[in-house]
Design a protein around this motif. Structure first.
Motif, PDB file in Angstrom:
ATOM      1  N   SER A 321       0.992  -1.024   0.169  1.00 26.46           N
ATOM      2  CA  SER A 321       0.112  -0.075   0.068  1.00 26.46           C
ATOM      3  C   SER A 321       0.823   1.202   0.050  1.00 26.46           C
ATOM      4  O   SER A 321       1.340   1.655   1.139  1.00 26.46           O
ATOM      5  CB  SER A 321      -0.804  -0.041   1.261  1.00 26.46           C
ATOM      6  OG  SER A 321      -1.770  -1.163   1.334  1.00 26.46           O
ATOM      7  N   ASP A 340      -1.215  -6.198  -8.871  1.00 25.24           N
ATOM      8  CA  ASP A 340      -2.475  -5.658  -7.905  1.00 25.24           C
ATOM      9  C   ASP A 340      -2.303  -4.373  -7.616  1.00 25.24           C
ATOM     10  O   ASP A 340      -1.794  -3.878  -6.613  1.00 25.24           O
ATOM     11  CB  ASP A 340      -2.711  -6.664  -6.763  1.00 25.24           C
ATOM     12  CG  ASP A 340      -3.946  -6.347  -6.244  1.00 25.24           C
ATOM     13  OD1 ASP A 340      -4.844  -5.578  -6.724  1.00 25.24           O
ATOM     14  OD2 ASP A 340      -4.283  -7.046  -5.168  1.00 25.24           O
ATOM     15  N   SER A 342      -4.734  -2.111  -7.566  1.00 24.83           N
ATOM     16  CA  SER A 342      -6.026  -1.301  -7.270  1.00 24.83           C
ATOM     17  C   SER A 342      -6.003  -0.130  -6.191  1.00 24.83           C
ATOM     18  O   SER A 342      -5.052  -0.212  -5.190  1.00 24.83           O
ATOM     19  CB  SER A 342      -7.030  -2.233  -7.028  1.00 24.83           C
ATOM     20  OG  SER A 342      -7.302  -2.973  -8.084  1.00 24.83           O
ATOM     21  N   HIS A 343      -6.729   0.867  -6.640  1.00 24.22           N
ATOM     22  CA  HIS A 343      -6.737   1.985  -5.496  1.00 24.22           C
ATOM     23  C   HIS A 343      -5.730   2.970  -5.078  1.00 24.22           C
ATOM     24  O   HIS A 343      -5.543   3.374  -4.117  1.00 24.22           O
ATOM     25  CB  HIS A 343      -7.430   1.416  -4.069  1.00 24.22           C
ATOM     26  CG  HIS A 343      -8.626   0.386  -4.156  1.00 24.22           C
ATOM     27  ND1 HIS A 343      -9.851   0.856  -4.964  1.00 24.22           N
ATOM     28  CD2 HIS A 343      -8.563  -0.926  -3.965  1.00 24.22           C
ATOM     29  CE1 HIS A 343     -10.448  -0.151  -4.852  1.00 24.22           C
ATOM     30  NE2 HIS A 343      -9.788  -1.277  -4.322  1.00 24.22           N
ATOM     31  N   LEU A 344      -4.510   2.674  -5.947  1.00 20.87           N
ATOM     32  CA  LEU A 344      -3.383   3.666  -5.772  1.00 20.87           C
ATOM     33  C   LEU A 344      -3.961   4.914  -6.412  1.00 20.87           C
ATOM     34  O   LEU A 344      -3.732   5.563  -7.708  1.00 20.87           O
ATOM     35  CB  LEU A 344      -2.247   3.331  -6.600  1.00 20.87           C
ATOM     36  CG  LEU A 344      -1.413   2.077  -6.148  1.00 20.87           C
ATOM     37  CD1 LEU A 344      -0.222   1.799  -7.025  1.00 20.87           C
ATOM     38  CD2 LEU A 344      -0.948   2.486  -4.759  1.00 20.87           C
ATOM     39  N   HIS A 345      -4.729   5.533  -5.477  1.00 16.86           N
ATOM     40  CA  HIS A 345      -5.250   6.933  -6.000  1.00 16.86           C
ATOM     41  C   HIS A 345      -4.130   8.211  -6.354  1.00 16.86           C
ATOM     42  O   HIS A 345      -4.573   9.123  -7.035  1.00 16.86           O
ATOM     43  CB  HIS A 345      -6.099   7.597  -4.692  1.00 16.86           C
ATOM     44  CG  HIS A 345      -7.294   6.645  -4.834  1.00 16.86           C
ATOM     45  ND1 HIS A 345      -7.782   6.831  -3.612  1.00 16.86           N
ATOM     46  CD2 HIS A 345      -7.826   5.670  -5.199  1.00 16.86           C
ATOM     47  CE1 HIS A 345      -9.015   5.858  -3.446  1.00 16.86           C
ATOM     48  NE2 HIS A 345      -8.854   5.156  -4.650  1.00 16.86           N
ATOM     49  N   THR A 346      -3.009   7.838  -5.836  1.00 18.01           N
ATOM     50  CA  THR A 346      -1.816   8.897  -6.000  1.00 18.01           C
ATOM     51  C   THR A 346      -1.056   8.545  -7.467  1.00 18.01           C
ATOM     52  O   THR A 346      -0.440   9.438  -8.008  1.00 18.01           O
ATOM     53  CB  THR A 346      -0.704   8.971  -5.015  1.00 18.01           C
ATOM     54  OG1 THR A 346      -0.188   7.551  -4.822  1.00 18.01           O
ATOM     55  CG2 THR A 346      -1.597   9.549  -3.939  1.00 18.01           C
ATOM     56  N   GLY A 362      -6.706  -6.577 -10.559  1.00 15.78           N
ATOM     57  CA  GLY A 362      -7.028  -5.342  -9.942  1.00 15.78           C
ATOM     58  C   GLY A 362      -6.635  -4.156 -10.126  1.00 15.78           C
ATOM     59  O   GLY A 362      -5.998  -3.303  -9.292  1.00 15.78           O
ATOM     60  N   ASN A 364      -7.516  -0.997 -11.345  1.00 17.19           N
ATOM     61  CA  ASN A 364      -8.733  -0.123 -11.427  1.00 17.19           C
ATOM     62  C   ASN A 364      -8.719   0.850 -10.094  1.00 17.19           C
ATOM     63  O   ASN A 364      -7.863   0.925  -9.112  1.00 17.19           O
ATOM     64  CB  ASN A 364     -10.016  -1.203 -11.268  1.00 17.19           C
ATOM     65  CG  ASN A 364     -10.056  -1.789  -9.816  1.00 17.19           C
ATOM     66  OD1 ASN A 364     -10.421  -1.436  -8.738  1.00 17.19           O
ATOM     67  ND2 ASN A 364     -10.065  -3.143  -9.985  1.00 17.19           N
ATOM     68  N   ASP A 365      -9.517   1.636 -10.175  1.00 13.70           N
ATOM     69  CA  ASP A 365      -9.881   2.846  -9.115  1.00 13.70           C
ATOM     70  C   ASP A 365      -8.392   3.628  -9.158  1.00 13.70           C
ATOM     71  O   ASP A 365      -7.960   3.617  -8.169  1.00 13.70           O
ATOM     72  CB  ASP A 365     -10.170   2.335  -7.940  1.00 13.70           C
ATOM     73  CG  ASP A 365     -10.900   3.277  -7.070  1.00 13.70           C
ATOM     74  OD1 ASP A 365     -10.935   4.397  -7.534  1.00 13.70           O
ATOM     75  OD2 ASP A 365     -10.875   2.992  -6.043  1.00 13.70           O
ATOM     76  N   MET A 366      -7.920   4.193 -10.154  1.00 14.50           N
ATOM     77  CA  MET A 366      -6.670   4.885 -10.068  1.00 14.50           C
ATOM     78  C   MET A 366      -7.066   6.270 -10.696  1.00 14.50           C
ATOM     79  O   MET A 366      -6.651   6.494 -12.024  1.00 14.50           O
ATOM     80  CB  MET A 366      -5.514   4.210 -10.679  1.00 14.50           C
ATOM     81  CG  MET A 366      -5.002   3.191  -9.826  1.00 14.50           C
ATOM     82  SD  MET A 366      -3.555   2.181 -10.220  1.00 14.50           S
ATOM     83  CE  MET A 366      -4.085   1.279 -11.534  1.00 14.50           C
ATOM     84  N   GLY A 391     -12.305   2.781 -13.828  1.00  7.15           N
ATOM     85  CA  GLY A 391     -11.740   3.963 -12.955  1.00  7.15           C
ATOM     86  C   GLY A 391     -10.983   4.707 -13.028  1.00  7.15           C
ATOM     87  O   GLY A 391     -10.105   5.147 -12.118  1.00  7.15           O
TER      88      GLY A 391
END
Length: 821
Positions: A321, A340, A342-346, A362, A364-366, A391
């Motif tokens: 993470s 994997d 996913s969810h690495l928003h930065t 996985g 997605n959501d970046m 995403g």
């Protein structure tokens, strides 16, 4: 510099430098007299011909054992001075007085043994000093007046400590200390005291040093812009402990790992990189060329990094993470990677190259991801691409090139409307939508590369939705029929188009009528023979046209005159250009427009030229001018010759008529069947023998042989010559020639024999049978054209009065007539 030891033999060298004349080649200069190169000219002095305006002087690889005060002429504008490997051993006080404005001084590879205290201190404006490979023993050098120094390169020397002299605290702009490949084995707290006080944004290069130990706290609270410790530690244990010794360091970019593979060293400690957790870094470059039998915890101490570059690392799975990661680069991973992310928003940039195999899970959501490069991984992507990039609405660059196969769904780029650059070249492309409608979501796309994707384009507006497209690369694909006339209809913004190696033979005049903004058109490695399409008015913006390696052997002058007026680069290289005087206008145009031609040296004569290396621009044009004059002379000669021939035709019209009849007979013989077995050519004075002997024995024999005789078989009322051709020569399988003295004297016999010979040549059959009825003198036989030669080269039959011999004669004659065609 006091750190250099005085060596013996300085005086003889000084004497040598004073008496040496230095006979050498002149230096070369650029067009503005701002750069001079004297590299490797065997010079022992600085030429006075160098102007004072010179800004850069390359004097490397010459012979200057001693640098004295007046060695350099006044060169006050000089900024860069390169004295690499000039065998410099001695530097006197104020040696650089006349070049005191130099900002870069390179002394690499000189065996400097002594430098006077003020040898370098006159260089008050010096920013970069390179003393690599000079035998330097420490950093205690006399540089105290060089307060503007920014970079000091002392790599590949014998230095054993990184301790800087205290006067360097005053070097406010100092930013690079290069100590690579020295003998530094230990880093202690007191070694970094000056470095700590400088508090500058410094880059420290310690790569390729044999470091055994770093004292804990040696780098605590030190701030560096960059630290390079690649191939620095002598072992993995030293690296493990050394990284811990770097605890407390704050660094912008950290470079670690090995340059060279050592197959004898294997990593057994999966946690040998744990010391990275004690270092505060923003960017890390990790080059792992060592080996491990298991997955190494490469990423666990990189959770706070903003940029990670991994090359050849044994990563395995990625389940870390990251807190503020913006850029992630992975090159040539040694182990299968399970992604994997996913969810690495930065995350803003992801590069994964040449890593096999890779398993995508996985992704997605970046929402901040903008740049994705997954090239060279041999992917087999099914139902691409939206489900892999869910995403991620801000992706503007997507590179899927150099993979295996990509199967595109009906709407593969749904939700990826922001893509501006799409690269899929050298990847087999498969789609349920054969009309290429899957591009309809990409209205912002500016760059598209689908070269060599094994695609076939039909007669459709394949790119109708790409209204913003500027660059389209589609080399190495196929076009069905006249598809080129339709597929670019709506791509009005296109500026660069690549159609190389597509097997294109013809381009319709309508193909590019919508591309009024097209500036670069690449059509090399096709099968084009003409350039008519390039003369259309709608290509007014075209500045570059590449038609190299096609099948163009000539271009009409009217086509060349109507090329776009803005065209400044035309590539005709490696075409089979015809070099002949018939193409003189084309060749003259090529010679006169060399500034337009791209790679004019590669435009060679390929047709009608014995010299395959002859360039078109070297073709002998003057020779063609003389050839034209010769042509005029030949025309005059031809007219004279025709008049002469006409006179000959009138005089010898009989023989011409004979030839015409012969030719007509030859053509008719192709469709005519034989009526007789043999046509007999004989003199009327030998008719008694022919009727009593020849006819009697052949026609009344078993089987009967049907002979053609002019006295009984020629058609009444028909020209004799026509009868000879139609009934005799063409209507018979064989020709029997009865040679006698009367035969020699008969003009009709000679005529018939000549016709028979000509017919034999055209039919290519041995169909003439010679019977010598009576002996004829050799000189007389030459009166009949070809008879003497025929008798010498062919077997003939001879008649005698002996009944026994005559029996053999008839057997041989009958066999000769019956056998063969």
């Amino acid at each position: 510099m006091s750190v250099f030891c005085i060596a013996e033999g300085i005086l003889p060298l000084m004497v040598f430098i004073l008496i040496q004349n230095g006979n050498a080649e002149e230096c070369t200069k650029d067009v503005y007299n701002r750069y001079y190169s004297c590299e490797g000219r065997n010079l022992t002095y600085i030429p006075t011909s160098i102007p004072s305006s010179v800004e850069k002087l390359d004097f490397s690889f010459n012979w200057l054992p001693s640098l004295q005060k007046h060695l350099f002429p006044p060169l006050y504008d000089l900024q860069v001075l390169d004295l690499t490997r000039c065998q410099i051993q001695f530097i006197a006080d104020d040696a650089f007085h006349n070049v005191k404005n130099v900002t870069t001084l390179i002394l690499t590879g000189n065996p400097i043994s002594y430098t006077s205290p003020d040898g370098l201190n006159s260089l008050h404006k010096l920013k970069r000093l390179v003393l690599a490979d000079t035998g330097l023993l420490s950093l205690s050098v006399q540089l105290n007046n060089l307060t503007k120094l920014q970079e000091l390169n002392v790599g590949t020397n014998m230095i054993q400590t990184i301790a800087l002299p205290r006067f360097m605290i005053n070097f406010k702009d100092f930013c690079v200390l290069d100590l690579h490949a020295n003998k530094i084995s230990s880093l202690k707290v007191d070694h970094t005291a000056v470095l700590r006080e400088m508090k500058g944004n410094i880059t420290l290069k310690l790569s390729s040093n044999p470091i055994l130990h770093i004292e804990p706290g040696a780098f605590k609270d030190i701030y560096l812009k960059e630290l390079n410790i690649q191939s620095t530690f002598v072992s993995f244990d030293a690296m493990r402990d050394g990284l811990k010794g770097l605890g407390g360091l704050h660094v912008g970019k950290l470079l670690i790992g090995l340059y060279v593979v050592d197959r004898s060293k294997v990593i057994y400690d999966a946690n040998y990189l744990d010391g990275l957790c004690l270092i505060n870094f923003r960017e890390i470059y990790f080059l792992q060329k060592d080996f491990s039998d298991s997955e190494i915890n490469v990423l666990q101490c990189m959770v706070n990094a903003t940029k990670i570059i991994l090359k050849r690392a044994t990563i395995g799975s990625m389940h870390v993470s990251f807190h503020q990661l913006k850029e992630l680069y992975i090159y040539r991973s040694r182990m299968p990677i399970v992604l994997d992310l996913s969810h690495l928003h930065t995350l803003e940039k992801l590069v994964l190259n040449d890593s096999k195999p890779v398993y995508l899970h996985g992704m997605n959501d970046m929402p901040k991801l903008q740049h994705v490069d997954l090239s060279g991984n041999q992917f087999n992507l099914v139902d691409c691409c939206s489900r892999f990039f869910t995403g991620m609405p801000n992706i503007h660059t997507l590179n899927l090139s150099f993979n295996s196969i990509i199967y595109l769904s009906n709407n593969p780029f749904a939700g990826l409307d922001s893509i501006e650059i799409l690269d899929i070249h050298l990847t087999t492309l498969r789609s349920l939508n054969a009309q290429f409608k899957f591009f309809k979501s990409l209205k912002r796309l500016r760059y598209l590369d689908i070269s060599h994707t094994d695609s076939t384009f039909l007669r459709t507006m394949a790119f109708r939705y790409l209204i913003s497209l500027k660059v389209l690369k589609m080399a190495g694909n196929r076009f069905q029929g006249d598809a080129l006339s339709y597929i670019f209809k709506n791509v009005t913004s296109l500026e660069r188009l690549y159609l190389s190696n597509c097997g294109i033979q013809n381009i319709d005049r309508r193909a590019f009528e919508s591309l009024s903004n097209l500036r670069h058109l690449f059509l090399s490695q096709n099968k084009l023979t003409v350039l008519d399409f390039a003369t259309q008015s709608y290509l007014k913006s075209l500045t570059l046209l590449d038609v190299g390696m096609n099948s163009i052997f000539s271009i009409p002058l009217h086509t060349l005159k109507n090329l776009p007026t803005n065209l400044s680069n035309l590539d005709l290289s490696f075409n089979p250009i015809e070099c002949s005087c018939s193409q003189i206008d084309f060749i003259k145009w090529l010679v006169n427009h060399q500034q337009l031609l791209r790679q004019s040296a590669n435009i060679s004569c390929k047709i009608l030229s014995q010299d395959l290396n002859l360039r078109v621009i070297d073709f002998d044009i003057e020779g063609c001018v003389h050839m034209r004059r010769l042509t005029i002379a030949l025309c005059v000669f031809a007219v004279t010759f025709l008049v002469f021939v006409s006179l000959l035709i009138y005089k010898f019209q009989f023989y011409l008529r004979y030839g015409y009849i012969l030719l007509r007979g030859y053509r008719a013989s192709r469709q005519q069947e034989w009526s007789y077995d043999a046509f007999v050519i004989y003199s009327s004075k030998d008719e008694a023998w022919v009727m009593d002997e020849l006819v009697e024995n052949l026609e009344n024999g078993n089987p009967p042989i049907h002979l053609c005789l002019h006295v009984r078989d020629f058609e009444a009322g028909k020209a004799i010559t026509s009868n000879i051709i139609d009934e005799g020569i063409m209507g018979s399988r064989k020709v029997i020639v009865v040679v006698s003295k009367h035969f020699i004297e008969s003009s009709w016999c000679r005529f018939e024999f000549e016709v028979a010979q000509s017919w034999q040549v055209m039919e290519r059959n041995a169909n003439i049978i010679i019977i010598i009825l009576e002996e004829v003198e050799e000189e007389k036989s030459k009166k009949v054209f070809g008879l003497h030669k025929h008798l010498k080269n062919n077997t003939y039959l001879k008649w005698s009065g002996n009944p026994i011999n005559n029996m053999t004669f008839w057997i041989r004659l009958r066999k000769a007539v019956i056998t063969g065609n």
